[in-house]
Design a protein around this motif. Sequence first.
Motif, PDB file in Angstrom:
ATOM      1  N   HIS A 123      69.008 -21.957  33.751  1.00  0.00           N
ATOM      2  CA  HIS A 123      68.980 -20.510  33.578  1.00  0.00           C
ATOM      3  C   HIS A 123      70.383 -20.036  33.207  1.00  0.00           C
ATOM      4  CE1 HIS A 123      64.897 -20.024  35.297  1.00  0.00           C
ATOM      5  NE2 HIS A 123      65.247 -21.063  36.043  1.00  0.00           N
ATOM      6  N   HIS A 177      68.265 -15.342  29.971  1.00  0.00           N
ATOM      7  CA  HIS A 177      67.816 -14.052  30.480  1.00  0.00           C
ATOM      8  C   HIS A 177      68.686 -12.931  29.922  1.00  0.00           C
ATOM      9  CE1 HIS A 177      65.339 -15.997  33.676  1.00  0.00           C
ATOM     10  NE2 HIS A 177      66.298 -16.913  33.652  1.00  0.00           N
ATOM     11  N   GLY A 223      71.308  -8.161  32.278  1.00  0.00           N
ATOM     12  CA  GLY A 223      70.966  -7.331  33.418  1.00  0.00           C
ATOM     13  C   GLY A 223      69.950  -7.950  34.359  1.00  0.00           C
ATOM     14  N   GLU A 224      69.249  -8.988  33.910  1.00  0.00           N
ATOM     15  CA  GLU A 224      68.231  -9.632  34.737  1.00  0.00           C
ATOM     16  C   GLU A 224      68.670 -10.995  35.274  1.00  0.00           C
ATOM     17  OE1 GLU A 224      64.574  -9.869  32.592  1.00  0.00           O
ATOM     18  OE2 GLU A 224      64.701  -7.818  31.826  1.00  0.00           O
ATOM     19  N   TYR A 225      69.842 -11.454  34.866  1.00  0.00           N
ATOM     20  CA  TYR A 225      70.257 -12.805  35.250  1.00  0.00           C
ATOM     21  C   TYR A 225      70.516 -12.917  36.753  1.00  0.00           C
ATOM     22  CZ  TYR A 225      72.842 -17.213  35.167  1.00  0.00           C
ATOM     23  OH  TYR A 225      73.265 -18.511  35.388  1.00  0.00           O
ATOM     24  N   ALA A 239      69.216 -11.230  39.165  1.00  0.00           N
ATOM     25  CA  ALA A 239      67.945 -11.199  39.886  1.00  0.00           C
ATOM     26  C   ALA A 239      67.230 -12.536  39.787  1.00  0.00           C
ATOM     27  CB  ALA A 239      67.064 -10.078  39.332  1.00  0.00           C
ATOM     28  N   ALA A 240      67.315 -13.196  38.627  1.00  0.00           N
ATOM     29  CA  ALA A 240      66.684 -14.508  38.471  1.00  0.00           C
ATOM     30  C   ALA A 240      67.337 -15.537  39.388  1.00  0.00           C
ATOM     31  CB  ALA A 240      66.777 -14.957  37.020  1.00  0.00           C
ATOM     32  N   ARG A 294      66.203 -14.997  43.016  1.00  0.00           N
ATOM     33  CA  ARG A 294      64.885 -15.567  43.263  1.00  0.00           C
ATOM     34  C   ARG A 294      64.973 -17.083  43.461  1.00  0.00           C
ATOM     35  NH1 ARG A 294      60.395 -12.567  42.524  1.00  0.00           N
ATOM     36  NH2 ARG A 294      59.166 -14.449  42.116  1.00  0.00           N
ATOM     37  N   ARG A 352      60.486 -17.097  30.275  1.00  0.00           N
ATOM     38  CA  ARG A 352      60.424 -16.092  29.224  1.00  0.00           C
ATOM     39  C   ARG A 352      59.514 -16.638  28.109  1.00  0.00           C
ATOM     40  NH1 ARG A 352      63.619 -12.203  30.660  1.00  0.00           N
ATOM     41  NH2 ARG A 352      63.087 -11.086  28.744  1.00  0.00           N
TER      42      ARG A 352
END
Length: 268
Positions: free
Chosen positions: A171, A242, A245-247, A249-250, A253, A263
């Motif tokens: 990721h 990602h 802005g979403e990295y 959060a990934a 998780r 994705r």
Amino acid sequence: MSLDLLDDGIRHKTPPRSWFRSNGTTRLAAAWFKLAAASASCIALAGCAGPLSALDPAGPHAASVARLWWVMLLGAAAILLLVMALLLRAFVTSGRTRASARLWLLGGGVLFPIATLGALLAYALVSGERLLAHPGRPEVARVDVLARQWRWEASYRLADGTSARSVGTLHIPAGVPVDLHVASADVIHGFWIPRLGGKIDAVPGHVNVIRLTADAPGTYQGVCAEFCGSGHAGMDMAVVAHPPGEYAAALARLAAGLPVAPRTEAAP
């Protein structure tokens, strides 16, 4: 054989021009040759795209590698055309040429290769320098990659000091340079994500660093590029880029042991 004898052979032992006069048969053969060359070119160019094509770059580092490949291909094609043209001229002039053998040997065998290979080497060195992971860029993300027969393990450091881990999937944030610190737990492996950059070896007891950047979010395919045992063919990976802005959060998780949805949009 002395250069004078070679020079005499060039001037006096070439076939007559009548050998090369066109007729219906040669024109038909030439037409078929052009058709075959065009077909072969189309087939070859069809392989320039795909999830594992280094000629379909999706990041600046891969684009630099692809550009170098095209420069070398065009340079080699130009050299081939020049050599063929000179060879054809040597035949059709039918002994009237007065070019010295020393000129052919020194010009074509020494000076010309030095000039062309020197230019290609300089271009390759400049391009390669841009691919290096130079320190001092604070915006660079980091991922630790460990190769193991026959899988890839990735470790991530979160902003709060915790860590996350994934197996078989890397990721990364899109649009941000990422330094991948690559090592091996057993044998030498080859880390390669063709659409994002070049190859680097995963060596036991040593860490190599490669910098990659994905231009846009998406999923990119990677492989082990060096034979590493009976399971080598299945040692692939998915690289999920990602949106920045979403990295975080990934990774959160992953740290919590929750799955991260891949994705599904096609990488450009």
